[in-house]
Design a protein around this motif. Structure first.
Motif, PDB file in Angstrom:
ATOM      1  N   ARG A 119       1.842   0.692   0.418  1.00 32.71           N
ATOM      2  CA  ARG A 119       1.331   1.415  -0.756  1.00 32.71           C
ATOM      3  C   ARG A 119       0.006   2.128  -0.499  1.00 32.71           C
ATOM      4  NH1 ARG A 119       1.042  -3.081  -5.239  1.00 32.71           N
ATOM      5  NH2 ARG A 119       0.388  -4.337  -3.439  1.00 32.71           N
TER       6      ARG A 119
ATOM      7  N   GLU B 129      -3.203 -11.492  -1.337  1.00 31.30           N
ATOM      8  CA  GLU B 129      -4.126 -10.670  -2.129  1.00 31.30           C
ATOM      9  C   GLU B 129      -5.399 -11.459  -2.423  1.00 31.30           C
ATOM     10  OE1 GLU B 129      -4.455  -8.331  -6.433  1.00 31.30           O
ATOM     11  OE2 GLU B 129      -2.619  -9.412  -5.899  1.00 31.30           O
TER      12      GLU B 129
ATOM     13  N   LYS C 159       8.651  -0.683  -6.302  1.00 30.31           N
ATOM     14  CA  LYS C 159       7.904  -0.674  -7.559  1.00 30.31           C
ATOM     15  C   LYS C 159       7.761  -2.070  -8.157  1.00 30.31           C
ATOM     16  CE  LYS C 159       9.243   4.057  -8.763  1.00 30.31           C
ATOM     17  NZ  LYS C 159       9.911   4.922  -9.769  1.00 30.31           N
TER      18      LYS C 159
ATOM     19  N   THR D 207       3.587  -6.115  -7.208  1.00 32.17           N
ATOM     20  CA  THR D 207       2.403  -6.015  -8.069  1.00 32.17           C
ATOM     21  C   THR D 207       1.148  -6.390  -7.278  1.00 32.17           C
ATOM     22  OG1 THR D 207       2.702  -8.299  -8.815  1.00 32.17           O
ATOM     23  CG2 THR D 207       3.754  -6.562 -10.120  1.00 32.17           C
ATOM     24  N   GLY D 208       0.012  -6.219  -7.921  1.00 31.59           N
ATOM     25  CA  GLY D 208      -1.250  -6.551  -7.275  1.00 31.59           C
ATOM     26  C   GLY D 208      -1.943  -5.306  -6.741  1.00 31.59           C
ATOM     27  N   ASP D 209      -3.194  -5.487  -6.338  1.00 29.19           N
ATOM     28  CA  ASP D 209      -4.002  -4.388  -5.826  1.00 29.19           C
ATOM     29  C   ASP D 209      -3.724  -4.207  -4.329  1.00 29.19           C
ATOM     30  OD1 ASP D 209      -5.894  -2.574  -5.043  1.00 29.19           O
ATOM     31  OD2 ASP D 209      -7.548  -3.526  -6.117  1.00 29.19           O
TER      32      ASP D 209
END
Length: 240
Positions: free
Chosen positions: A130, A98, A43, A46-48
């Motif tokens: 993810r 990313e 968790k 972060t990021g797309d």
């Protein structure tokens, strides 16, 4: 077979351990471990995930600056995360990049795979932790790839896609002589031929055996007569 695909759409450790995704029993302990694992994605990441690439097999000396220099040629980069050991701070040989746009992501995915950076051929794929349902990382017995020496190869990813299963015909009937009448007749005729040959061979051997016995007997008698003659000569010589 209609839903077969070379790339896994959902992660299944049992299928990933099979070259064609059809295994019904795990063949190594790592697969058991992956099947029993309850993995939750980190968790803290972060990021797309849909704009992130996974870059592996890096030279341990490769830096973030080097990765930015190479991968920025495909488009604007939002973030680079080179994974490092928490204790030593040394690179673990993989990173996540990313992009700002999907077009750049797809271009890098297509063109950057197997590039050579710092004398190492790299591997590039989409982030799966993810984005792929059921994902289990390598450290828990899952993942994709692996080495032949370990005996724990994983299939269904970009590096080792599934091979299409081969539908073998049912060979049982023919194997047990239950095939076509022509094949059955051929096998019977062949069996008769072999039995006939065996009988002829036995008869020939029975005929040849007495002849060999007679020849051996005659040879023995000749040797005996020669020995008797030689003994007779020796006696005559002694008497003189």
């Amino acid at each position: 077979m209609n839903d077969w695909a070379p790339i896994a759409k959902e992660y299944d450790p049992l299928k990933a351990g099979s070259i064609d995704g059809t295994d019904e029993e795990p063949h190594d302990r790592a697969i058991w471990r992956a099947m029993l694992a309850r993995y939750v994605p980190n968790k803290g990441v972060t990021g797309d995930p849909h704009l992130t690439l996974f870059v592996a097999r890096l030279n341990l000396q490769t830096t973030e600056e080097k990765l930015k220099e190479v991968f920025s040629r495909y488009g604007d980069i939002r973030k680079i995360r080179l994974v490092r050991d928490l204790v030593t701070g040394f690179s673990k040989g993989y990173a996540f990049i990313e992009y700002k746009e999907e077009r750049a992501l797809l271009k890098a995915h297509r063109d950057a795979n197997r590039l050579v950076i710092d004398q190492h051929e790299i591997f590039v794929d989409f982030e799966l932790e993810r984005t792929l349902k059921g994902w289990i990382p390598r450290r828990l017995g899952g993942g994709f790839g692996g080495k032949k020496e370990s005996g724990q190869l994983r299939f269904g990813g970009r590096d080792r896609p599934f091979r299409k299963p081969i539908n073998l015909p049912n060979m049982k009937n023919d194997f047990y002589g239950e095939g076509s009448a022509e094949k059955r007749n051929w096998s019977r005729e062949g069996a008769r031929d072999w039995r006939t040959r065996d009988r002829d061979h036995e008869r020939g051997r029975d005929k040849r055996w007495p002849e060999r016995e007679r020849s051996w007997a005659s040879g023995e008698s000749e040797r005996d007569s020669k020995e008797e003659r030689s003994r007779g000569r020796e006696r005559k010589d002694r008497d003189r």
